[in-house]
Design an enzyme around this catalytic site. Structure first.
Site, PDB file in Angstrom:
ATOM      1  N   GLN A  78       4.941 -28.518 -39.822  1.00 44.79           N
ATOM      2  CA  GLN A  78       5.313 -29.255 -41.024  1.00 44.79           C
ATOM      3  C   GLN A  78       4.174 -30.184 -41.445  1.00 44.79           C
ATOM      4  OE1 GLN A  78       9.150 -31.142 -40.918  1.00 44.79           O
ATOM      5  NE2 GLN A  78       8.982 -31.802 -43.023  1.00 44.79           N
ATOM      6  N   PHE A  79       3.300 -29.665 -42.304  1.00 43.16           N
ATOM      7  CA  PHE A  79       2.157 -30.455 -42.754  1.00 43.16           C
ATOM      8  C   PHE A  79       2.598 -31.657 -43.575  1.00 43.16           C
ATOM      9  CE2 PHE A  79       2.765 -28.003 -46.575  1.00 43.16           C
ATOM     10  CZ  PHE A  79       2.310 -28.817 -47.602  1.00 43.16           C
ATOM     11  N   THR A  80       3.804 -31.615 -44.131  1.00 40.66           N
ATOM     12  CA  THR A  80       4.260 -32.728 -44.964  1.00 40.66           C
ATOM     13  C   THR A  80       4.475 -34.012 -44.167  1.00 40.66           C
ATOM     14  OG1 THR A  80       6.587 -32.058 -44.790  1.00 40.66           O
ATOM     15  CG2 THR A  80       5.319 -31.185 -46.662  1.00 40.66           C
TER      16      THR A  80
END
Length: 148
Positions: A78-80
């Site tokens: 999850q790069f967010t």
């Protein structure tokens, strides 16, 4: 590196309507890699994750680790987690690791976790994933460079 760890009774991740990872009692872990992260940093986070005593013992105290309860692990990229919302209302992700590097660290963490945890499931890096879970507690912990 940033991890969001949720103690769950069960969790699953789907891509295009197909379940690609599913666990029972254990930990759902969202993993975000930053620009300067390395395998050594990933190892440090994994040691901390696997050592966390966040499951209840027979006295109701959070005193047991994932291994102690024969728990399962679901790891989802999850790069967010690197969203920067300081300016305006549209998050910036410039602090997130470059995709090729971040994917390599994500895959590395999965393989290293499999050495210690019998059931390790995972999402698909870069895919549009649908994650469902039944949070236990709820019990959620965030690990990042401020904590480690």
């Amino acid at each position: 590196m940033r991890l969001v760890i949720q103690r769950v009774l069960h969790a699953e991740v789907q891509v295009d309507g197909n379940t690609i990872g599913k666990i029972g009692k254990g930990l759902l872990v969202f993993v975000g890699a930053g620009q300067n992260d390395t395998k050594e940093i990933a190892d440090k986070y994994l040691r901390k994750l696997l050592g966390l005593r966040i499951f209840e013992d027979k006295n109701g105290k959070t005193n047991l680790s994932l291994k102690d309860v024969d728990g399962e692990l679901l790891i989802v990229s999850q790069f967010t987690l690197y969203a920067n919302c300081k300016k305006g209302n549209r998050p910036s992700f410039i602090e997130a690791g470059e995709p090729h590097m971040a994917e390599a660290l994500y895959e590395y963490m999965i393989e290293e976790a499999k050495k210690s945890v019998p059931v390790v499931e995972h999402g698909e890096f870069g895919a549009d994933m649908k994650v469902s879970l039944l949070n236990d507690g709820p019990f959620t912990i965030i690990l990042d460079e401020k904590i480690l």
